[in-house]
Design a protein around this motif. Structure first.
Motif, PDB file in Angstrom:
ATOM      1  N   ALA A 109       0.936  -1.260  -0.038  1.00 33.86           N
ATOM      2  CA  ALA A 109      -0.015  -0.031   0.095  1.00 33.86           C
ATOM      3  C   ALA A 109       0.908   1.355  -0.005  1.00 33.86           C
ATOM      4  N   ALA A 110       0.738   2.057  -0.748  1.00 29.80           N
ATOM      5  CA  ALA A 110       1.336   3.119  -1.252  1.00 29.80           C
ATOM      6  C   ALA A 110       0.642   4.239  -1.980  1.00 29.80           C
ATOM      7  N   GLY A 111       0.373   5.481  -1.638  1.00 29.98           N
ATOM      8  CA  GLY A 111       0.055   6.575  -2.484  1.00 29.98           C
ATOM      9  C   GLY A 111      -1.512   6.412  -2.896  1.00 29.98           C
ATOM     10  N   GLY A 112      -2.293   6.001  -1.892  1.00 33.58           N
ATOM     11  CA  GLY A 112      -3.708   5.528  -1.914  1.00 33.58           C
ATOM     12  C   GLY A 112      -4.019   4.464  -2.756  1.00 33.58           C
ATOM     13  N   GLN A 113      -2.887   3.634  -3.281  1.00 34.53           N
ATOM     14  CA  GLN A 113      -3.332   2.588  -3.894  1.00 34.53           C
ATOM     15  C   GLN A 113      -2.849   1.390  -2.935  1.00 34.53           C
TER      16      GLN A 113
END
Length: 164
Positions: free
Chosen positions: A65-69
């Motif tokens: 999970a990173a950057g809202g994804q």
């Protein structure tokens, strides 16, 4: 389901690798790949195991999970425990973690010939959005790319179908 979910640790790697090789004999991750994923916890990764009271690991799953994804990296359940809610519990945990991390959507790839897993993902609101040709190696099997978007209803902000 009699298994409990808990965070995966480095001590779990031998048992998880045995299950990985049993579940994905043609395209199993290497031990180093798994260890590299675990090294990303808790910053950008979230890995859990399903453990029976006896201490036997019967499933595991991981999320990036990173950057809202979010991206479901892997889910596996021991063959003799499939159809008993272990996979649904693992996926529920990954989606809950994605929501806690502010992910607006979660993606995954699933083998085109894995109808059981695709049905599980569809029950949780995942939709097919593409195909990655010859994604799984060395088998050359295609991957179905799926996405689940966060919504205001449902556990953890993600739509979820009926789970047994």
């Amino acid at each position: 389901m009699t298994a409990a979910l808990r965070a995966m640790t480095a001590a779990d790697v031998p048992a998880v690798m045995a299950l990985e090789n049993e579940t994905f004999p043609e395209d199993a991750w290497s031990e180093q790949m798994l260890r590299d994923e675990l090294a990303g916890q808790p910053h950008a990764r979230h890995y859990v195991v399903a453990e029976e009271p006896s201490g036997t690991i019967v499933g595991y799953a991981g999320l990036a999970a990173a950057g809202g994804q979010g991206d479901v990296q892997t889910i596996a359940v021991r063959a003799d425990r499939q159809g008993r809610g272990v996979g649904a519990a693992l996926l529920t945990e990954l989606l809950a973690e994605a929501a806690r991390r502010g992910c607006a959507e979660v993606f995954l790839e699933v083998r085109a010939d894995n109808d059981r897993a695709r049905a599980l993902y569809e029950r949780f609101g995942f939709e097919r959005i593409g195909v990655r040709k010859c994604y799984y190696q060395p088998s050359g099997m295609d991957a179905i790319v799926m996405r689940c978007q966060a919504r205001e209803s449902g556990p953890a902000g993600f739509v979820r179908g009926n789970v047994r």
